[in-house]
Design a protein around this motif. Structure first.
Motif, PDB file in Angstrom:
ATOM      1  N   ASN A  32       0.812  -1.218   0.000  1.00  0.00           N
ATOM      2  CA  ASN A  32       0.000   0.000   0.000  1.00  0.00           C
ATOM      3  C   ASN A  32       0.845   1.268   0.000  1.00  0.00           C
ATOM      4  O   ASN A  32       0.322   2.371   0.100  1.00  0.00           O
ATOM      5  N   ARG A  33       2.163   1.087  -0.086  1.00  0.00           N
ATOM      6  CA  ARG A  33       3.036   2.261  -0.121  1.00  0.00           C
ATOM      7  C   ARG A  33       3.293   2.734  -1.539  1.00  0.00           C
ATOM      8  O   ARG A  33       4.061   3.656  -1.761  1.00  0.00           O
ATOM      9  N   ILE A  34       2.710   2.002  -2.496  1.00  0.00           N
ATOM     10  CA  ILE A  34       2.742   2.497  -3.878  1.00  0.00           C
ATOM     11  C   ILE A  34       1.318   2.491  -4.427  1.00  0.00           C
ATOM     12  O   ILE A  34       0.480   1.700  -3.994  1.00  0.00           O
ATOM     13  N   CYS A  35       1.054   3.393  -5.350  1.00  0.00           N
ATOM     14  CA  CYS A  35      -0.280   3.528  -5.945  1.00  0.00           C
ATOM     15  C   CYS A  35      -0.703   2.215  -6.615  1.00  0.00           C
ATOM     16  O   CYS A  35       0.085   1.596  -7.336  1.00  0.00           O
ATOM     17  N   GLY A  39       1.764   2.704  -9.531  1.00  0.00           N
ATOM     18  CA  GLY A  39       3.003   2.385  -8.826  1.00  0.00           C
ATOM     19  C   GLY A  39       3.739   3.592  -8.266  1.00  0.00           C
ATOM     20  O   GLY A  39       4.860   3.454  -7.759  1.00  0.00           O
ATOM     21  N   ALA A  40       3.134   4.789  -8.323  1.00  0.00           N
ATOM     22  CA  ALA A  40       3.797   5.968  -7.750  1.00  0.00           C
ATOM     23  C   ALA A  40       3.948   5.783  -6.238  1.00  0.00           C
ATOM     24  O   ALA A  40       3.063   5.226  -5.590  1.00  0.00           O
ATOM     25  N   PRO A  41       5.082   6.221  -5.666  1.00  0.00           N
ATOM     26  CA  PRO A  41       5.298   6.002  -4.234  1.00  0.00           C
ATOM     27  C   PRO A  41       4.421   6.906  -3.358  1.00  0.00           C
ATOM     28  O   PRO A  41       3.964   7.962  -3.794  1.00  0.00           O
ATOM     29  N   ASP A  42       4.205   6.439  -2.123  1.00  0.00           N
ATOM     30  CA  ASP A  42       3.572   7.235  -1.075  1.00  0.00           C
ATOM     31  C   ASP A  42       2.181   7.764  -1.443  1.00  0.00           C
ATOM     32  O   ASP A  42       1.939   8.971  -1.427  1.00  0.00           O
ATOM     33  N   PRO A  43       1.242   6.883  -1.802  1.00  0.00           N
ATOM     34  CA  PRO A  43      -0.100   7.366  -2.168  1.00  0.00           C
ATOM     35  C   PRO A  43      -0.820   7.978  -0.973  1.00  0.00           C
ATOM     36  O   PRO A  43      -0.773   7.434   0.124  1.00  0.00           O
ATOM     37  N   LEU A  54      -4.180   5.240  -3.621  1.00  0.00           N
ATOM     38  CA  LEU A  54      -3.911   5.839  -4.933  1.00  0.00           C
ATOM     39  C   LEU A  54      -3.069   7.101  -4.815  1.00  0.00           C
ATOM     40  O   LEU A  54      -3.135   7.809  -3.804  1.00  0.00           O
ATOM     41  N   CYS A  55      -2.334   7.404  -5.895  1.00  0.00           N
ATOM     42  CA  CYS A  55      -1.625   8.682  -5.953  1.00  0.00           C
ATOM     43  C   CYS A  55      -2.628   9.776  -6.358  1.00  0.00           C
ATOM     44  O   CYS A  55      -3.763   9.482  -6.736  1.00  0.00           O
ATOM     45  N   LEU A  56      -2.180  11.010  -6.297  1.00  0.00           N
ATOM     46  CA  LEU A  56      -3.057  12.148  -6.620  1.00  0.00           C
ATOM     47  C   LEU A  56      -3.618  12.039  -8.040  1.00  0.00           C
ATOM     48  O   LEU A  56      -4.809  12.224  -8.280  1.00  0.00           O
ATOM     49  N   SER A  74      -9.232  11.430   0.778  1.00  0.00           N
ATOM     50  CA  SER A  74      -7.842  11.698   1.149  1.00  0.00           C
ATOM     51  C   SER A  74      -7.541  10.963   2.449  1.00  0.00           C
ATOM     52  O   SER A  74      -8.325  11.009   3.398  1.00  0.00           O
ATOM     53  N   VAL A  75      -6.402  10.299   2.476  1.00  0.00           N
ATOM     54  CA  VAL A  75      -6.054   9.552   3.687  1.00  0.00           C
ATOM     55  C   VAL A  75      -5.740  10.505   4.834  1.00  0.00           C
ATOM     56  O   VAL A  75      -5.997  10.221   5.996  1.00  0.00           O
ATOM     57  N   THR A  76      -5.201  11.670   4.498  1.00  0.00           N
ATOM     58  CA  THR A  76      -4.766  12.581   5.561  1.00  0.00           C
ATOM     59  C   THR A  76      -5.751  13.711   5.838  1.00  0.00           C
ATOM     60  O   THR A  76      -5.799  14.231   6.943  1.00  0.00           O
ATOM     61  N   LEU A  77      -6.555  14.093   4.842  1.00  0.00           N
ATOM     62  CA  LEU A  77      -7.385  15.290   5.020  1.00  0.00           C
ATOM     63  C   LEU A  77      -8.853  14.995   5.315  1.00  0.00           C
ATOM     64  O   LEU A  77      -9.517  15.763   5.994  1.00  0.00           O
ATOM     65  N   ASP A  78      -9.359  13.895   4.777  1.00  0.00           N
ATOM     66  CA  ASP A  78     -10.791  13.621   4.934  1.00  0.00           C
ATOM     67  C   ASP A  78     -11.087  12.898   6.242  1.00  0.00           C
ATOM     68  O   ASP A  78     -10.246  12.177   6.777  1.00  0.00           O
ATOM     69  N   ASP A  79     -12.320  13.104   6.727  1.00  0.00           N
ATOM     70  CA  ASP A  79     -12.795  12.309   7.863  1.00  0.00           C
ATOM     71  C   ASP A  79     -13.354  11.005   7.322  1.00  0.00           C
ATOM     72  O   ASP A  79     -14.227  11.014   6.455  1.00  0.00           O
ATOM     73  N   TRP A  80     -12.865   9.915   7.832  1.00  0.00           N
ATOM     74  CA  TRP A  80     -13.306   8.602   7.359  1.00  0.00           C
ATOM     75  C   TRP A  80     -14.391   8.054   8.278  1.00  0.00           C
ATOM     76  O   TRP A  80     -14.234   8.070   9.498  1.00  0.00           O
ATOM     77  N   SER A  81     -15.469   7.549   7.681  1.00  0.00           N
ATOM     78  CA  SER A  81     -16.485   6.890   8.506  1.00  0.00           C
ATOM     79  C   SER A  81     -15.968   5.500   8.877  1.00  0.00           C
ATOM     80  O   SER A  81     -15.081   4.952   8.213  1.00  0.00           O
ATOM     81  N   ASP A  82     -16.544   4.947   9.937  1.00  0.00           N
ATOM     82  CA  ASP A  82     -16.141   3.598  10.351  1.00  0.00           C
ATOM     83  C   ASP A  82     -16.353   2.587   9.231  1.00  0.00           C
ATOM     84  O   ASP A  82     -15.538   1.701   9.002  1.00  0.00           O
TER      85      ASP A  82
END
Ligand SMILES: [Zn+2]
Length: 371
Positions: A32-35, A39-43, A54-56, A74-82
């Motif tokens: 999961n560290r590539i798209c 295959g782009a790194p750090d999705p 996924l990458c951007l 977004s993994v970092t910006l969005d609020d994820w529901s359970d």
């Protein structure tokens, strides 16, 4: 910023707890560290219903497909529901999702690279998720109705077929009927989503009907149940016609699905066997038991009992075969069960089980050594 650094950053500002911890644990798995698509790194993006990181750039292509096909967060910006997190965890990450969505990726179809053109990325991503060109054919769903919204839908008919009629006409399989699935309601619904949706569906095949509350758990069993009932309905016409294609000295093998309940809880297979006998076929049952199951005495007894239930149900000459022996690393583990000794079985059972099972163990050991 590396993946590890980003997590340190998240941790320092907002403690990672509960479900969020599960998402974090999933994200740091190597696949999961590539798209998933290029295959782009750090999705930093993910499709919550498909279950891929996924990458951007690929995230943008997914967003253009619409939320009914891919729900991009977004993994970092969005609020994820359970439930979104549960969906991701259930899929298990990029490798597992790709093993499904790219199962039939042709060799001449190159996966996009991080620097591929947007046009090429869009072409492949649409083929992968929207038209599902690379999905295993048996998992494909062709939708008769177009899904307008994931939330406003109340009742939709889906025409489900593991092979198209064209495919069937090109090989020896027979078209026996059309299985209709009526979707009554569901949660997390996304068109063609086989992994995370949880619909309540009604299956009908001819006059037969079955209800399914949990697609991912019960649909296969229900379908098989429905199919064998349909087969039973067809014994006197369709099935007899098929039998006419064979000569007296032909051997026919009826490969049955591995759902033991079909053979022990419903009389369909028994009726099927009786029908063959009436047609003057000599019928023999061959019971395949996964040899990995025979790894200790209790599992061995359990396997024998399952086989015995089929023997009692069918009342046929019966052969037991241990299958998948190539997957057993130490063949000696299985060898001692090939010609079981009642005393040895009994002492092994008694060692593993509470004393009050002694009498039952004795009966079981004696019975199994006679089989
Ligand atoms: Zn990408």
């Amino acid at each position: 910023m590396s993946t590890a650094n980003r997590y340190q950053h998240i941790k320092s500002t907002k403690p990672v707890v509960g479900k969020a911890r599960k998402l974090k644990d999933l994200m740091i798995k190597s696949d999961n560290r590539i798209c998933a698509d290029c295959g782009a790194p750090d999705p930093k993006w993910a499709s919550a219903n498909i279950g891929v990181f996924l990458c951007l750039k690929c995230g943008d292509v997914h967003r253009a497909l619409g939320p009914d096909i891919s729900k991009v967060l977004s993994v970092t910006l969005d609020d994820w529901s359970d439930s979104d997190i549960d969906s991701m965890v259930e899929v298990g990450g990029n490798s597992h999702a790709n093993s499904i969505y790219e199962a039939f990726l042709p060799k001449d179809h190159l996966k996009p690279k991080p620097d591929s053109t947007m046009e090429y990325m869009t072409k492949i991503i649409r083929a992968k998720y929207e038209t599902q060109d690379f999905l295993k054919p048996s998992l494909r769903i062709s939708s008769r109705s177009s899904f307008k919204s994931t939330t406003s839908m109340k009742s939709v008919d889906i025409n489900f077929s593991s092979t198209s009629r064209k495919d069937i006409s090109e090989d020896t399989r027979e078209f026996v009927g059309e299985l209709n699935i009526t979707l009554v309601k569901g949660t997390n619904l996304a068109v063609r989503d086989m992994l995370t949706s949880n619909p309540y569906v009604v299956l009908t095949l001819g006059p037969r009907r079955a209800d399914c509350y949990e697609l991912k758990l019960d649909l296969l069993y229900l379908f098989l149940h429905l199919f064998v009932l349909h087969l039973e309905d067809s014994l006197d016409d369709w099935f007899d016609e098929q039998l006419e294609n064979y000569l007296d000295d032909d051997y026919l093998v009826f490969d049955c699905p591995g759902q033991i309940e079909l053979f022990t809880h419903v009389p369909v297979l028994r009726n099927f066997v009786e029908h063959l006998k009436r047609k003057i076929f000599n019928v023999c049952a061959v019971y395949l038991l996964d040899s990995r199951f025979v790894s200790d005495v209790t599992k061995y007894i359990s396997g024998c009992m399952a086989s015995l239930s089929a023997m009692i149900q069918l009342e046929l000459p019966h052969i037991n075969i241990l299958s998948k022996m190539d997957l057993i690393s130490n063949k000696k583990d299985v060898e001692e069960y090939l010609d079981p000794n009642a005393q040895v079985l009994l002492s092994q059972l008694n060692r593993q089980m509470a004393p009050w099972f002694g009498k039952l163990n004795k009966c079981l050991a004696e019975l199994v050594s006679l089989l």
